[in-house]
Design an enzyme around this catalytic site. Structure first.
Site, PDB file in Angstrom:
ATOM      1  N   GLU A 191       9.718  -3.802  10.222  1.00 30.33           N
ATOM      2  CA  GLU A 191      10.065  -2.490   9.665  1.00 30.33           C
ATOM      3  C   GLU A 191      10.644  -1.576  10.753  1.00 30.33           C
ATOM      4  OE1 GLU A 191       7.068  -0.684   7.178  1.00 30.33           O
ATOM      5  OE2 GLU A 191       8.223   1.166   6.963  1.00 30.33           O
ATOM      6  N   GLU A 237      -0.876  -5.555   8.694  1.00 25.77           N
ATOM      7  CA  GLU A 237      -0.091  -4.869   9.728  1.00 25.77           C
ATOM      8  C   GLU A 237      -0.700  -5.156  11.091  1.00 25.77           C
ATOM      9  OE1 GLU A 237       0.500  -0.682   9.030  1.00 25.77           O
ATOM     10  OE2 GLU A 237       1.159  -1.020   6.966  1.00 25.77           O
ATOM     11  N   LYS A 251      -0.826  -9.357   3.212  1.00 29.08           N
ATOM     12  CA  LYS A 251      -0.026  -8.889   4.350  1.00 29.08           C
ATOM     13  C   LYS A 251      -0.916  -8.012   5.219  1.00 29.08           C
ATOM     14  CE  LYS A 251       3.608  -5.891   3.858  1.00 29.08           C
ATOM     15  NZ  LYS A 251       3.130  -4.673   4.553  1.00 29.08           N
ATOM     16  N   ASP A 257      -0.869  -6.151   0.141  1.00 25.52           N
ATOM     17  CA  ASP A 257      -1.176  -5.470   1.403  1.00 25.52           C
ATOM     18  C   ASP A 257      -2.671  -5.291   1.573  1.00 25.52           C
ATOM     19  OD1 ASP A 257       0.900  -4.839   3.117  1.00 25.52           O
ATOM     20  OD2 ASP A 257       1.524  -3.087   1.947  1.00 25.52           O
ATOM     21  N   ASP A 284       0.843  -1.205   0.000  1.00 25.66           N
ATOM     22  CA  ASP A 284       0.000   0.000   0.000  1.00 25.66           C
ATOM     23  C   ASP A 284       0.880   1.258   0.000  1.00 25.66           C
ATOM     24  OD1 ASP A 284       0.846  -0.159   2.615  1.00 25.66           O
ATOM     25  OD2 ASP A 284      -1.141   0.053   3.520  1.00 25.66           O
TER      26      ASP A 284
END
Ligand code: KIV
Length: 269
Positions: free
Chosen positions: A183, A120, A118, A88, A49
């Site tokens: 990250e 978050e 994916k 994402d 994204d």
């Protein structure tokens, strides 16, 4: 490495970690870029994204919609002969709870043919992540700096809380993610986590101790209206497309203005 056109599988990523082979992951948002990265042997193509910032010119990833992710992911999966394609989940489907997340992730897989999504988040989003995995959709986690939570985190900062990261990775591994992105985490911490957990940890701004590395294509190629010094510290520019294309377009404009283009051989009788 597998043969050129044998599709990478999630189980192979685990074997790569076990045998000490580093995993190569890059973002891709369109057909020709995905085709080149696939041909070059990149293991995972991430339809990130991050396209909200590098393609659309937004300040954050938050405005990106599900339909836009599907539009880009469909081009990438069509180009990927070998690479494993991960898409994402855009804000806020996974923040809205398991039902919304499963419905949205199912659309991504069904409409794009991607290999996984994916999401978050860690421990505090585990019910949602688990529901998506239970629905039969492979999930890659994403911990440390989570750009969709940028307002909560107070900016793009290095994430230094070892207990938080440990708890997040523990939950993700227990609930069956096939890998996770780390990250902006200090390198000693990500090395320790890579040693501790079985799932492959793919770093961005997390040092070389991770099991693989991911780079945003537009940082790798300086394919944005940015100076190299404006890029994040962890990004390495491998080719300056901004400079190359700027010079080429200036040459084209000069040739048009001087009537050098088109030549007779570029014209029809
Ligand atoms: O969206 C993205 O490109 C990402 C990478 C930074 C891992 O999530």
């Amino acid at each position: 490495m597998t043969s050129k056109f044998e599709k990478v599988k999630a189980s192979q990523l685990l074997t790569m970690k076990e045998t000490g082979k580093k995993i190569v992951m890059m973002t891709a948002y369109d057909f020709p870029t995905a085709q080149i990265l696939d041909e070059a042997g990149v293991d995972i193509l991430l339809v990130g994204d991050s396209l909200g910032t590098v393609i659309q010119g937004h300040e954050t990833t938050l405005p990106v919609t599900l339909d836009q992710m599907i539009y880009h992911a469909e081009m990438v999966t069509r180009a990927a002969k070998r690479a494993f394609v991960v898409v994402d989940m855009p804000f806020p489907y996974c923040q809205l709870g398991p039902d919304e997340a499963v419905r949205a992730a199912a659309r991504v897989i069904k409409e794009t043919g991607a290999n996984g999504v994916k999401i978050e988040g860690g421990q505090d989003r585990i019910a949602t992540i688990s529901a998506v995995i239970q629905a039969g959709i492979p999930v890659m986690g994403h911990c440390g700096l989570m750009p969709q939570s940028i307002r909560k985190l107070g900016g793009y900062k290095i994430q230094r809380n070892p207990d938080q990261l440990d708890n997040d990775l523990q939950s993700l591994q227990e609930n069956g993610v096939f890998a996770a992105v780390l990250e902006c985490v200090p390198k000693q911490l990500s090395f320790k986590m890579s040693q501790k957990y079985k799932i492959p940890l793919i770093g961005i701004g997390a040092g070389k101790g991770c099991d693989g590395q991911v780079l945003v294509f537009h940082d790798f190629a300086l394919w944005a209206a940015k100076e190299p010094q404006e890029l994040p510290k962890h990004a390495r520019v491998y080719v300056n497309l901004h400079e190359i294309i700027l010079k080429a377009v200036q040459n084209f404009a000069k040739d048009v203005r001087s009537s050098d283009f088109p030549s007779d051989s570029e014209s029809f009788d």
